[in-house]
Design a protein around this motif. Sequence first.
Motif, PDB file in Angstrom:
ATOM      1  N   PHE A 112       0.831  -1.209   0.000  1.00 19.41           N
ATOM      2  CA  PHE A 112       0.000   0.000   0.000  1.00 19.41           C
ATOM      3  C   PHE A 112       0.863   1.256   0.000  1.00 19.41           C
ATOM      4  O   PHE A 112       1.851   1.333   0.723  1.00 19.41           O
ATOM      5  N   GLU A 170       1.046   8.310  -9.149  1.00 20.60           N
ATOM      6  CA  GLU A 170      -0.083   7.366  -9.131  1.00 20.60           C
ATOM      7  C   GLU A 170       0.086   6.298 -10.226  1.00 20.60           C
ATOM      8  O   GLU A 170      -0.092   5.105  -9.975  1.00 20.60           O
ATOM      9  N   VAL A 171       0.443   6.733 -11.435  1.00 25.64           N
ATOM     10  CA  VAL A 171       0.651   5.764 -12.516  1.00 25.64           C
ATOM     11  C   VAL A 171       1.830   4.852 -12.164  1.00 25.64           C
ATOM     12  O   VAL A 171       1.753   3.623 -12.330  1.00 25.64           O
ATOM     13  N   ARG A 226       0.729   2.276  -9.593  1.00 30.06           N
ATOM     14  CA  ARG A 226      -0.147   1.244 -10.161  1.00 30.06           C
ATOM     15  C   ARG A 226       0.633   0.297 -11.071  1.00 30.06           C
ATOM     16  O   ARG A 226       0.350  -0.899 -11.104  1.00 30.06           O
ATOM     17  N   LYS A 227       1.604   0.845 -11.836  1.00 32.66           N
ATOM     18  CA  LYS A 227       2.392  -0.031 -12.699  1.00 32.66           C
ATOM     19  C   LYS A 227       3.221  -1.021 -11.891  1.00 32.66           C
ATOM     20  O   LYS A 227       3.599  -2.075 -12.395  1.00 32.66           O
ATOM     21  N   GLU A 278      -1.376  -0.893  -4.201  1.00 29.24           N
ATOM     22  CA  GLU A 278      -2.683  -0.331  -3.886  1.00 29.24           C
ATOM     23  C   GLU A 278      -2.445   1.088  -3.381  1.00 29.24           C
ATOM     24  O   GLU A 278      -1.644   1.295  -2.466  1.00 29.24           O
ATOM     25  N   VAL A 279      -3.113   2.057  -3.981  1.00 30.18           N
ATOM     26  CA  VAL A 279      -2.908   3.448  -3.592  1.00 30.18           C
ATOM     27  C   VAL A 279      -4.109   3.934  -2.792  1.00 30.18           C
ATOM     28  O   VAL A 279      -5.239   3.905  -3.276  1.00 30.18           O
ATOM     29  N   ILE A 280      -3.843   4.342  -1.569  1.00 34.53           N
ATOM     30  CA  ILE A 280      -4.922   4.800  -0.689  1.00 34.53           C
ATOM     31  C   ILE A 280      -5.156   6.287  -0.945  1.00 34.53           C
ATOM     32  O   ILE A 280      -4.233   7.085  -0.815  1.00 34.53           O
ATOM     33  N   PRO A 281      -6.375   6.658  -1.332  1.00 31.23           N
ATOM     34  CA  PRO A 281      -6.640   8.081  -1.602  1.00 31.23           C
ATOM     35  C   PRO A 281      -6.477   8.905  -0.333  1.00 31.23           C
ATOM     36  O   PRO A 281      -6.872   8.463   0.755  1.00 31.23           O
ATOM     37  N   PHE A 282      -5.890  10.050  -0.478  1.00 36.63           N
ATOM     38  CA  PHE A 282      -5.760  10.958   0.663  1.00 36.63           C
ATOM     39  C   PHE A 282      -5.994  12.375   0.168  1.00 36.63           C
ATOM     40  O   PHE A 282      -5.189  12.893  -0.587  1.00 36.63           O
ATOM     41  N   VAL A 298       0.061   1.209   5.568  1.00 42.63           N
ATOM     42  CA  VAL A 298       0.664   1.816   4.382  1.00 42.63           C
ATOM     43  C   VAL A 298       2.183   1.601   4.433  1.00 42.63           C
ATOM     44  O   VAL A 298       2.803   1.774   5.474  1.00 42.63           O
ATOM     45  N   ARG A 324      -9.553  -2.891   0.300  1.00 44.77           N
ATOM     46  CA  ARG A 324      -8.564  -3.351  -0.671  1.00 44.77           C
ATOM     47  C   ARG A 324      -7.963  -4.698  -0.266  1.00 44.77           C
ATOM     48  O   ARG A 324      -7.688  -5.534  -1.115  1.00 44.77           O
ATOM     49  N   PHE A 373      -4.764   2.353 -18.572  1.00 46.95           N
ATOM     50  CA  PHE A 373      -5.059   3.440 -17.642  1.00 46.95           C
ATOM     51  C   PHE A 373      -6.103   4.384 -18.228  1.00 46.95           C
ATOM     52  O   PHE A 373      -6.032   4.747 -19.401  1.00 46.95           O
ATOM     53  N   ILE A 383      -6.926   6.580 -12.876  1.00 49.40           N
ATOM     54  CA  ILE A 383      -6.082   7.563 -12.195  1.00 49.40           C
ATOM     55  C   ILE A 383      -6.966   8.680 -11.653  1.00 49.40           C
ATOM     56  O   ILE A 383      -7.698   9.309 -12.414  1.00 49.40           O
TER      57      ILE A 383
END
Lengths: 313, 313, 313
Positions: free
Chosen positions: A39, A56-57, A60-61, A65-69, A94, B60, C39, C67
Amino acid sequence: MLNHLLTTNELKVEEIYQILADAKRFAEGMEWRPEQATFAANLFFEASTRTKSSFEVAERKLGLEVIPFEVATSSVQKGETLYDTVKTLEAIGVHAVVIRHGQDRYFDELVGKVDIPIINGGDGCGHHPTQSLLDLMTIYQEFGRFAGLKIAIVGDIRHSRVARSNADVLTRLGAEVCFSGPREWYDASFNLAQYQPIDEVIEDSDVVMLLRVQHERHSLKGNFSASDYHQHYGLTIEREKRMKSGSIIMHPAPVNRNVEIADSLVECSRSRIFKQMQNGVYVRMAVIKRSLESLKGGFHNETAYQKRLLRSV
Amino acid sequence: MLNHLLTTNELKVEEIYQILADAKRFAEGMEWRPEQATFAANLFFEASTRTKSSFEVAERKLGLEVIPFEVATSSVQKGETLYDTVKTLEAIGVHAVVIRHGQDRYFDELVGKVDIPIINGGDGCGHHPTQSLLDLMTIYQEFGRFAGLKIAIVGDIRHSRVARSNADVLTRLGAEVCFSGPREWYDASFNLAQYQPIDEVIEDSDVVMLLRVQHERHSLKGNFSASDYHQHYGLTIEREKRMKSGSIIMHPAPVNRNVEIADSLVECSRSRIFKQMQNGVYVRMAVIKRSLESLKGGFHNETAYQKRLLRSV
Amino acid sequence: MLNHLLTTNELKVEEIYQILADAKRFAEGMEWRPEQATFAANLFFEASTRTKSSFEVAERKLGLEVIPFEVATSSVQKGETLYDTVKTLEAIGVHAVVIRHGQDRYFDELVGKVDIPIINGGDGCGHHPTQSLLDLMTIYQEFGRFAGLKIAIVGDIRHSRVARSNADVLTRLGAEVCFSGPREWYDASFNLAQYQPIDEVIEDSDVVMLLRVQHERHSLKGNFSASDYHQHYGLTIEREKRMKSGSIIMHPAPVNRNVEIADSLVECSRSRIFKQMQNGVYVRMAVIKRSLESLKGGFHNETAYQKRLLRSV
């Protein structure tokens, strides 16, 4: 030891080359993913399209897992400190945080106290190491070396996050750096690089690195209008014609069209502006990989901190 | 029947133990994922770092797709009701929603009318069941029981989402609960627990559960300054020394350092504050699992509602 | 050639039927995923729950990485143009963008200049093609044809994104379209459809398509109160009883209950309002698939543009 990424100044030359080498591999299609569900969180306390989306990209690549903040809806609104915010993210699992913050060296209150890597996405007027690294990658792609190159950094050097740190790192790597732009924005503290007027500097530079005029941070009006700036210090269509053969144009973006650079030059054949953005993703993948690998050992779904908390279960 | 999670009051004791048991399994590494692609949405009408991120991580880790929902950019700005918002999410294929809302018992207008589980992430000054459950998990981890424990709930009991519901559930589980803090914030309606001054209560309590002073909801200034509060009702360095051997400190966070608790005690050996956050993820995984399992039967990519809509295709 | 989706006007009839056929397949459980990590970004410059969440679900169901892009925290705040924003996303590896923007035909400054498909999520008062398509899908599901149907479009035809383009496409598909609502909102420019008072039109229409009164865009008060509107132009309980047998009610939502439609009719047996939302996901999946397939050839992780940038590495 944790591999934070705080400033380019504290990266050794070998570390820089390692990051660039990994970035190149990612550009060529290398796949690398952490073995466990991982995370990340991106804490952006200032507006940004490019840097935030690019991280972000990159994340993900790498399969993270990206936690929105969102600062606007976070407990920072209730007065929570940056330390407590990061510690909270750490406690909930995280593994790495990217932070952009308006305060110079905000990370000094975190390093040594948190057990997850901090990746600096820009602090105050100070540092923006992934921007520097993507600039380096772009130059190296073009010339295959730094030694012997002349690099002009042109424009708002006083407010730029990258001017001083780029000058520092490029000098260390063997390039010659020269500042240009309004004379009054240059002062004796810029001891790393000489000042040269734009009309001189463009003729023999291999790289013309334009900086963004920060409308947000200071007003042009006191000194000159946007069109005055363009005429006196910008890369006009006329000046581009006098650039050295094989030389390139760079800009960290967002571009103020017809201020730092003529509109029609933004995507001209010398321009590497959008290429810099593309490289940004690969450099950030390399930086995140480097940080996550430093968690190794303690890195099985739980960070060292998580494990310590768990031990008392 | 759908397993919503609305308040702890309506959870039977066996249900509580089931959730805690699942949370423990998740903490120990249990993997559980729904068989189909599953969508969740988190509707937070009030600021939150901890709870929102914690749900996000929990979702997640269970392999759910989480649909971003930002109140500021939603049709709620056009006056859409909560019911229509949830019904919309249901129609587009969301299988479970987590909601935090400033209105007490906002969920009364939803239950029985929507066909997906509602998980209460906090309502008004009323309930915050996943916070209560993570508190229970933390206490149970420490002592292996509730019966016979003395639990002091200290501070802003009038505005706290958790004070009353924690008192209720802890009493049902066999613990003795005692309130402390400013005398004037306690009144006869708190019939579940007696009042005791902080200097008495800390000496024989097994758990000192501090509550956040809600600067947002009422001003301290009418009564006392932050430093006055700390001196008279906070957990000072001096008071911590008089705490019972083996007793622990809890706080739902975000902490006002040097108000409810001395800065240096936040991460002291008695403190379980960050551990509570860690447990929050596991408790939320257990709660979401419980809700999703109640969709069983009708749960093949489409909810009962989705299927009803589809039938007329 | 890239398959953007800009307006329904420029879709050929066969293309419309192809999209509807794919949407039907998705509704029936078809799985389709791009071969590579893909994406998408959703750029919503105006508030929206339904459309944004619907695209988000559609994208996730197709396995895309989405994204996050929040206008409020983006470089648009620094004055970046839409073109530069999209070009940036393209450079960092985004394969398709969905855009909602307040300016009519915002996409004219993008098409032909960007190398990734643009999917119009609504522009100004102009077009909202995925809304039109989901309306078509809903009608086709119900009647299995368009020819010979009478469709009443009732309400705020002057400010509606969909009134004119729905009238156009429905006419092309063989239906008869009729406008209703306040007489003064209708003018000679609506040459595609006649005006009829609500009390006439509901009696012989197969579809009564209500439009939202846009409180945001103009004030009702000059003309009539909400309750006046409902009495004179809304679908009241009394009027619904006089609707033709087998006819249906549609509304793009969010609904102003008791303005355009009586509260109790929103989920009555004639209503397809929530079904429209459900169909919206399938239609958007079909539209995204169509756009991504047009990247084919150049579509191996990098867009044509990405590849061109890479070539000079």
